[in-house]
Motif scaffolding. Sequence first.
Motif, PDB file in Angstrom:
ATOM      1  N   LYS A  17       0.826  -1.215   0.000  1.00 27.03           N
ATOM      2  CA  LYS A  17       0.000   0.000   0.000  1.00 27.03           C
ATOM      3  C   LYS A  17       0.858   1.262   0.000  1.00 27.03           C
ATOM      4  O   LYS A  17       0.502   2.261  -0.603  1.00 27.03           O
ATOM      5  N   LEU A  18       2.019   1.222   0.660  1.00 27.28           N
ATOM      6  CA  LEU A  18       2.898   2.391   0.706  1.00 27.28           C
ATOM      7  C   LEU A  18       3.750   2.495  -0.556  1.00 27.28           C
ATOM      8  O   LEU A  18       4.248   3.559  -0.888  1.00 27.28           O
ATOM      9  N   MET A  19       3.887   1.399  -1.278  1.00 31.81           N
ATOM     10  CA  MET A  19       4.721   1.387  -2.491  1.00 31.81           C
ATOM     11  C   MET A  19       3.975   1.847  -3.737  1.00 31.81           C
ATOM     12  O   MET A  19       4.576   2.009  -4.796  1.00 31.81           O
ATOM     13  N   LYS A  20       2.668   2.111  -3.617  1.00 34.82           N
ATOM     14  CA  LYS A  20       1.909   2.593  -4.773  1.00 34.82           C
ATOM     15  C   LYS A  20       2.533   3.887  -5.272  1.00 34.82           C
ATOM     16  O   LYS A  20       2.751   4.821  -4.515  1.00 34.82           O
ATOM     17  N   GLY A  21       2.839   3.910  -6.555  1.00 36.39           N
ATOM     18  CA  GLY A  21       3.424   5.094  -7.164  1.00 36.39           C
ATOM     19  C   GLY A  21       4.944   5.099  -7.167  1.00 36.39           C
ATOM     20  O   GLY A  21       5.560   5.991  -7.725  1.00 36.39           O
ATOM     21  N   VAL A  22       5.556   4.104  -6.536  1.00 37.67           N
ATOM     22  CA  VAL A  22       7.020   4.005  -6.529  1.00 37.67           C
ATOM     23  C   VAL A  22       7.416   3.114  -7.703  1.00 37.67           C
ATOM     24  O   VAL A  22       6.968   1.965  -7.789  1.00 37.67           O
ATOM     25  N   PRO A  60       5.059   8.657  -2.532  1.00 43.29           N
ATOM     26  CA  PRO A  60       3.802   9.298  -2.956  1.00 43.29           C
ATOM     27  C   PRO A  60       2.640   9.079  -1.990  1.00 43.29           C
ATOM     28  O   PRO A  60       1.919  10.028  -1.661  1.00 43.29           O
ATOM     29  N   LYS A  61       2.449   7.865  -1.518  1.00 37.74           N
ATOM     30  CA  LYS A  61       1.327   7.600  -0.607  1.00 37.74           C
ATOM     31  C   LYS A  61       1.526   8.321   0.716  1.00 37.74           C
ATOM     32  O   LYS A  61       0.582   8.866   1.283  1.00 37.74           O
ATOM     33  N   TRP A  62       2.750   8.346   1.231  1.00 40.93           N
ATOM     34  CA  TRP A  62       3.022   9.047   2.492  1.00 40.93           C
ATOM     35  C   TRP A  62       2.698  10.538   2.328  1.00 40.93           C
ATOM     36  O   TRP A  62       2.059  11.133   3.186  1.00 40.93           O
ATOM     37  N   VAL A  63       3.122  11.110   1.213  1.00 42.00           N
ATOM     38  CA  VAL A  63       2.875  12.532   0.961  1.00 42.00           C
ATOM     39  C   VAL A  63       1.364  12.805   0.917  1.00 42.00           C
ATOM     40  O   VAL A  63       0.884  13.764   1.529  1.00 42.00           O
ATOM     41  N   ARG A  64       0.613  11.944   0.219  1.00 40.96           N
ATOM     42  CA  ARG A  64      -0.848  12.124   0.149  1.00 40.96           C
ATOM     43  C   ARG A  64      -1.491  12.007   1.533  1.00 40.96           C
ATOM     44  O   ARG A  64      -2.397  12.762   1.862  1.00 40.96           O
ATOM     45  N   GLU A  65      -1.039  11.059   2.321  1.00 42.27           N
ATOM     46  CA  GLU A  65      -1.606  10.841   3.655  1.00 42.27           C
ATOM     47  C   GLU A  65      -1.333  12.005   4.603  1.00 42.27           C
ATOM     48  O   GLU A  65      -2.058  12.200   5.575  1.00 42.27           O
ATOM     49  N   SER A  91      10.494  16.863  13.035  1.00 45.10           N
ATOM     50  CA  SER A  91      10.708  16.473  11.643  1.00 45.10           C
ATOM     51  C   SER A  91       9.621  15.500  11.208  1.00 45.10           C
ATOM     52  O   SER A  91       8.936  14.900  12.036  1.00 45.10           O
ATOM     53  N   LYS A  92       9.523  15.337   9.907  1.00 46.04           N
ATOM     54  CA  LYS A  92       8.548  14.397   9.351  1.00 46.04           C
ATOM     55  C   LYS A  92       8.876  12.961   9.719  1.00 46.04           C
ATOM     56  O   LYS A  92       8.011  12.093   9.674  1.00 46.04           O
ATOM     57  N   ALA A  93      10.104  12.694  10.084  1.00 50.80           N
ATOM     58  CA  ALA A  93      10.523  11.336  10.427  1.00 50.80           C
ATOM     59  C   ALA A  93      10.183  10.945  11.867  1.00 50.80           C
ATOM     60  O   ALA A  93      10.382   9.805  12.254  1.00 50.80           O
ATOM     61  N   ASN A  94       9.644  11.871  12.644  1.00 50.47           N
ATOM     62  CA  ASN A  94       9.306  11.593  14.036  1.00 50.47           C
ATOM     63  C   ASN A  94       7.870  11.082  14.130  1.00 50.47           C
ATOM     64  O   ASN A  94       6.995  11.752  14.681  1.00 50.47           O
TER      65      ASN A  94
END
Length: 164
Positions: free
Chosen positions: A106-111, A124-129, A145-148
């Motif tokens: 699900k997270l790899m969609k668009g990669v 891409p999915k992380w950015v959309r979410e 940060s976004k990584a936290n």
Amino acid sequence: MNIPIRSVVAGLLVIGLTAAVLTKARAGGDDYFPPVKDKPTVDECGSCHMAFPPAMLPAASWQRMMVELDDHFGDNASLDPQTAAHVTRYLVDNAADAGGRRYGRKLMKGVPAGASPQRITELPKWVREHDEVSRSEWQHKDVGSKANCPACHVDANDGYFEDD
């Protein structure tokens, strides 16, 4: 009418526990990624940041990241060869396109196939979410940060990334 208090308390307890379990199960759909359970990986990766679930990136990403630990997002995170090999094996075996496929797809969609993205936060999915999160929220002192992930997803270290 005489209702035994023990029965009421027991019933409420069962309802509460059932709700908690069902909430976790529901989050296990699109928002669950098996957490890192390998002690050396947790120790090494988790010493500086959350040990990100391997199913969040494809194997090529983890392989590249482990080879480039001398410049790991600006830090030297080098490991001894034996530990590096162990951690690499664990991450690759559980990557989004390997053992973690059930969760990572699900997270790899668009990669693109064969790509080795280095930042989960740029998928891409992380950015959309996360598009509704404002710049000021990312810069909040408790987030940093976004990584936290645990700053917003309180159960992230257990693999649950539900945001509701």
